[in-house]
Design an enzyme around this catalytic site. Structure first.
Site, PDB file in Angstrom:
ATOM      1  N   ASP A 170       0.832  -1.222   0.000  1.00  0.00           N
ATOM      2  CA  ASP A 170       0.000   0.000   0.000  1.00  0.00           C
ATOM      3  C   ASP A 170       0.855   1.256   0.000  1.00  0.00           C
ATOM      4  OD1 ASP A 170       0.809  -0.606   2.727  1.00  0.00           O
ATOM      5  OD2 ASP A 170      -0.577   0.959   3.379  1.00  0.00           O
ATOM      6  N   GLU A 207       0.126  -1.086   5.635  1.00  0.00           N
ATOM      7  CA  GLU A 207       1.207  -0.665   6.534  1.00  0.00           C
ATOM      8  C   GLU A 207       1.074   0.800   6.878  1.00  0.00           C
ATOM      9  OE1 GLU A 207       5.229   0.868   7.677  1.00  0.00           O
ATOM     10  OE2 GLU A 207       3.932   1.518   6.048  1.00  0.00           O
TER      11      GLU A 207
HETATM   12 ZN   LIG Z   1       6.856   2.125   4.117  1.00  0.00          ZN
END
Ligand SMILES: [Zn+2]
Length: 408
Positions: free
Chosen positions: A80, A175
Site C-alpha cells: 500500500d 502498513e
Molecule cells: Zn513504508
C-alpha cells in the site's frame, strides 16, 4: 537485476492507496490489484507455496538449495501507499545521468524538485533517478522494497550456484495506516527472523524504534449562567489548559531528536462542561517510557485531589514497543545484515526510528524484524524520488544475506 527498474515502474503505476479508520483489512480493495499481480509474477519466477489470503497478505517460498540445516529467514515489504497524497495515475519519470540541477517535475504546474530545498539529491549526480510528475506521490515507499525482493528472488532462482537456505517472503497490505502486522500469520510464515525492506538511503538499517502510548484525558466542569456563576461554575477548559502546562517544554516533538522522548499534545477540544486532551507518549527507553506514563497518571491524581474525583478521567493504552527488546537477544540478526552490507562495500548507517514500524509489531508477535533501506527519499510527498543504484544495492543486500545465512 536488469528487470528491477522495469518492475518498479510497473508497480508504482498501480494505485494501492490505503485509508485510515476502516475496520476490514485491506482497507481498500485496490491493494489486491498489485497483490494479485505479484502472485502471478512469483509463480512465473518459480517460487513455491505462493499464497494470497482474503486480507491481501501474499506469501511465497524460495526453497533451500543446500543439504545442511539452515535457519529459514524472511523478507517483508508493503504493497500500500500512504493516504497523505494521492497514488492514483502515478506517472514516474526516469532521469538518466542526473546532472545535479533542479528537476522540473511538472512544467505546466511549475513544480520543481529543488536542490536548495532537498540538497541531499546532489549526492546522486551521474545516477539514474526516478521521480514523480509532481502531481502524485511516487510510491517508492514501499514498491521499491517490493521490486527489490522480487528481483532478488528472481536472481537467486536464476543463479543456483549461490547457496541459500529456505527463504520466505511476504507482501502486506495497510502498513501506512498502521495495520500491516494485524493479520500477519507469523506461524504460517514460519521464518526464524525477517527483514522489512522499507527504508531510506543507502546503508540505512534500523532495529530500534519508540515505545508508544496514547492517552486521552477528559475534564468535567459545570455550566452555570455566567452572570450568577460565582462559586458555582467549573470551567473544564481552564482546568484542561492548566493540565497542559504541566509537561516540560523541552520534551515535545519540536524540541527533541535522536533518542530524546516526548509528550505530544495531539488535540484539545472543549466546552465549559467537558474538555478533552489527546496525547501520544514516546520514548526509546522502556524505563523512561514507563516513567512518562507514571507522570501522566500522577498528574491526573493531583488534579483529582484539587478538583474532585470525577473531574478528570484518564484513558491510556500502550500502542507498540521498541523492537530492540526482541532483537538484541539475537544480535546475529543485526550482524548478518551489517556483514552483508560491508561485503558489498556499503557503509551501514544504523539509526533509531522516531516512530514505529510493522517490523516492531512483528518482533513482538514472535518474528524479530529489523528494517533495511529500500532507497526512497521524501516519502509521502510529490517530491518523492529514488536513485536506481540504491535499489540495486538493496537487492544485492537481500541476495548477500541469503548467501551468508547458508555459508556462515
Ligand atoms: Zn513504508
Amino acid at each position: 537485476m536488469e528487470k528491477l527498474l522495469e518492475r518498479f515502474l510497473r508497480y508504482v503505476k498501480i494505485d494501492t492507496e490505503s485509508v485510515p479508520g476502516v475496520e476490514q483489512i485491506p482497507s481498500t480493495k485496490k491493494q489486491f490489484d498489485l497483490a494479485n499481480l505479484l502472485v502471478e509474477e512469483l509463480k512465473e519466477i518459480g517460487l513455491e507455496e505462493v499464497t494470497i489470503d482474503e486480507n491481501c497478505y501474499v506469501m511465497a517460498t524460495l526453497p533451500s538449495n543446500v543439504d545442511k540445516e539452515v535457519p529459514t529467514i524472511g523478507f517483508v515489504a508493503h504493497v500500500d501507499t500512504t493516504p497523505d497524497l494521492t497514488g492514483k495515475n502515478v506517472n514516474p519519470q526516469v532521469w538518466e545521468n542526473y546532472d545535479g540541477e533542479d528537476i522540473v517535475l511538472n512544467k505546466e504546474k511549475g513544480i520543481v524538485l529543488s536542490t536548495e530545498e532537498f540538497p541531499e539529491i546532489k549526492q546522486y549526480v551521474g545516477q539514474t533517478i526516478v521521480t514523480t510528475d509532481g502531481t502524485t506521490l511516487l510510491g517508492a515507499d514501499d514498491k521499491a522494497g517490493v521490486a527489490e525482493i522480487m528481483t532478488a528472488m528472481d536472481y537467486l532462482v536464476k543463479n543456483p550456484e549461490i547457496k541459500h537456505g529456505k527463504i520466505r517472503i511476504c507482501f502486506t497490505p495497510d502498513e501506512e495506516v498502521g495495520k500491516g502486522a494485524d493479520l500477519f500469520d507469523v506461524d504460517k510464515f514460519g521464518a526464524e527472523w525477517a527483514y522489512t525492506m522499507d527504508g531510506g538511503p543507502m546503508g540505512e538499517f534500523e532495529y530500534e524504534n519508540f515505545n508508544a502510548a496514547y492517552a486521552e484525558v477528559t475534564f468535567r466542569g459545570q455550566n452555570v449562567h455566567p452572570g450568577t456563576a460565582k462559586g458555582k461554575m467549573v470551567n473544564s477548559m481552564n482546568i484542561a489548559a492548566k493540565f497542559a502546562t504541566k509537561f516540560p517544554d523541552s520534551e515535545t516533538p519540536e524540541t527533541t531528536e535522536k533518542y530524546e522522548g516526548f509528550y505530544h499534545l495531539l488535540t484539545m477540544t472543549g466546552s465549559v462542561e467537558e474538555s478533552k486532551l489527546q496525547y501520544i507518549i514516546r520514548d526509546h527507553d522502556r524505563t523512561i517510557f514507563e516513567a512518562r506514563k507514571d507522570h501522566m497518571k500522577a498528574l491526573v491524581g493531583t488534579f483529582r485531589n484539587e478538583y474532585g474525583m470525577n473531574s478528570v478521567e484518564l484513558n491510556m493504552v500502550d500502542q507498540y514497543y521498541n523492537m530492540k527488546e526482541k532483537v538484541e537477544p539475537n544480535m546475529h540478526i543485526v550482524d548478518l545484515a551489517l556483514d552483508a552490507m560491508k561485503a558489498l562495500d556499503i557503509e551501514p548507517d544504523v539509526k533509531a526510528i522516531r516512530g514505529g514500524t510493522d517490523g516492531a509489531r512483528l518482533s513482538f508477535m514472535g518474528l524479530p524484524c529489523p528494517n533495511i533501506f529500500a532507497g526512497g527519499h521524501n516519502m509521502h510527498a510529490r517530491y518523492e524520488y529514488v536513485p536506481v543504484p540504491t535499489m540495486k544495492a538493496a537487492t544485492k543486500v537481500i541476495v548477500k544475506i541469503a548467501e551468508l545465512v547458508a555459508t556462515k
